[in-house]
Design an enzyme around this catalytic site. Structure first.
Site, mmCIF file in Angstrom:
data_model
loop_
_atom_site.group_PDB
_atom_site.id
_atom_site.type_symbol
_atom_site.label_atom_id
_atom_site.label_comp_id
_atom_site.label_asym_id
_atom_site.label_seq_id
_atom_site.Cartn_x
_atom_site.Cartn_y
_atom_site.Cartn_z
ATOM 1 N N CYS A 275 12.070 87.343 17.695
ATOM 2 C CA CYS A 275 12.257 87.233 16.249
ATOM 3 C C CYS A 275 13.662 86.695 15.919
ATOM 4 C CB CYS A 275 11.974 88.575 15.583
ATOM 5 S SG CYS A 275 11.830 88.497 13.783
ATOM 6 N N HIS A 359 6.125 89.182 17.564
ATOM 7 C CA HIS A 359 6.508 90.505 18.048
ATOM 8 C C HIS A 359 5.547 90.986 19.139
ATOM 9 C CE1 HIS A 359 9.719 92.009 15.250
ATOM 10 N NE2 HIS A 359 9.328 90.920 14.611
ATOM 11 N N GLU A 361 5.739 93.510 21.043
ATOM 12 C CA GLU A 361 5.711 94.969 21.289
ATOM 13 C C GLU A 361 4.496 95.643 20.676
ATOM 14 O OE1 GLU A 361 7.483 94.628 17.262
ATOM 15 O OE2 GLU A 361 7.698 93.521 19.150
#
Length: 382
Positions: A275, A359, A361
């Protein structure tokens, strides 16, 4: 104006162009100003509200069922909500989830975040897409008294996010160690007890689940503030360096982050960015960033890996992007958005240095891009 048979509006959203939306307030009372964006995720409103990347923004949720899973301490991405406020279609429903510890409205009120329900979020989202992310003022008054002219002026006075360094507002104040891994049934968050790689993570506004993913990939993680210098990073003798997500204009944060990144690159360390960290790496390598019309915010964004042809469904949260036309020789564009073709990943041609805009995660989801943490670990093992 509401008819006498309808309850009096208790919240008001004023746009800088003079548009006024009335609804029903929940959470905290008062007034807040911010940039307005929309998020298309169907789950994860708690993770979104506590994502430091949303500093300076109010989030409109396009999915109408907000509040139905309640909130709980395990799902916070940072200690408190960072998004300035929340806009939803319907008033929050009562939680129906065994993990819930309190309602969304109670949680917002305790943490000073204003929210408004009862709006036509489709109309609002359409306006954002067509006209760009507007500056707004959001007010919640249980008595329903609003000075709309003053609210419009407050919206117009909001400085905007261009040129704004917000990483300093959300970064940690001092370094700390992290060993908590990803959540797993039935024990919750286990601890990493046998790490293989020593990683320094630069906190531009890091989400907790990113740090958990690093720990789950076998990393002993030391988190440093956004202002850490190359000398401070290298003093930890890391096997690799991670650049976190975060809010604001990457060009502003780059004033101090880019020299640090260049120093670490000169030391030959493997590097991975997500990001804002992706944008910081691109700036350090000589590329430029641009402000997007309305950004990418959601958990259902298709991203293509140019090198494998694979399409991943990803979480996105960014209002700035790397201008792929400015990538220098030796830097390869690895991922692109299938929505608009914007840049979503880069890597250096001859070194284990890479980053992505999305992202991986997966908090709240999806999980298609978990492999990137394993790729980072493999680059340190080599």
């Amino acid at each position: 104006m509401a008819s006498s048979s309808q309850p009096r509006p208790t919240a008001c959203l004023a746009l800088a162009d003079g548009s006024i939306f009335y609804g029903y307030g929940f959470g905290a009372t008062g007034v807040t100003t911010a940039e307005l964006c929309f998020n298309t995720a169907m789950t994860g409103y708690q993770e979104i509200m506590t994502d430091p990347s949303y500093a300076g923004q109010i989030v409109t949720f396009t999915f109408p069922h907000i509040g139905n899973t309640g909130v709980n301490p395990e799902d916070d991405e940072t200690a408190d909500p960072v998004a300035a406020g929340m806009v939803v279609k319907w008033d929050p429903t009562q939680p129906s989830n065994w993990r819930a510890t309190e309602t969304l409205s109670e949680w917002l009120a305790k943490r000073g975040r204003i929210a408004i329900g009862g709006l036509d979020t489709r109309r609002l989202t359409r306006a954002i897409r067509q006209q760009g992310a507007p500056h707004v003022a959001l007010a919640h008054d249980p008595e329903g008294n609003f000075d709309t002219d003053a609210l419009v002026e407050q919206a117009r006075a909001f400085p905007g996010l261009e040129g704004l360094d917000l990483a300093l507002d959300v970064t940690c104040s001092q370094s700390y160690r992290w060993d908590e891994m990803r959540w797993a049934w039935p024990d919750g968050y286990p601890r990493q007890t046998a790490p293989k790689h020593k990683v320094v993570a630069i906190d531009f506004g890091a989400k907790r689940n990113i740090l958990r993913c690093l720990a789950s990939a076998g990393c002993d993680v030391t988190v440093l503030p956004a202002t850490a210098t190359a000398a401070e990073v290298l003093a930890h003798e890391p096997d690799g360096v991670f650049l976190s997500n975060g809010p604001g204009d990457p060009a502003a944060t780059g004033a101090y982050a880019v020299p640090m990144i260049k120093g670490v690159l000169e030391a030959g360390k493997p590097m991975f960015g997500i990001c804002l960290g992706h944008q910081m790496l691109a700036l350090a390598l000589g590329a430029k960033t641009i402000k997007m019309n309305h950004g990418h915010h959601g958990a259902n964004h298709p991203v293509k890996d140019n090198e494998t042809g694979k399409v991943e469904i990803t979480s996105m949260n960014h209002g700035f992007a790397v201008d792929s036309q400015t990538l220098p020789k030796g830097v390869i564009e690895t991922h692109i958005s299938l929505f608009d073709g914007s840049n979503c990943g880069i890597r250096m041609e001859d070194r284990p240095v890479f980053s992505v805009q999305h992202h991986p995660e997966a908090s709240p989801g999806p999980q298609d891009s978990f492999y990137l943490f394993e790729r980072f670990a493999a680059s340190m093992a080599g």
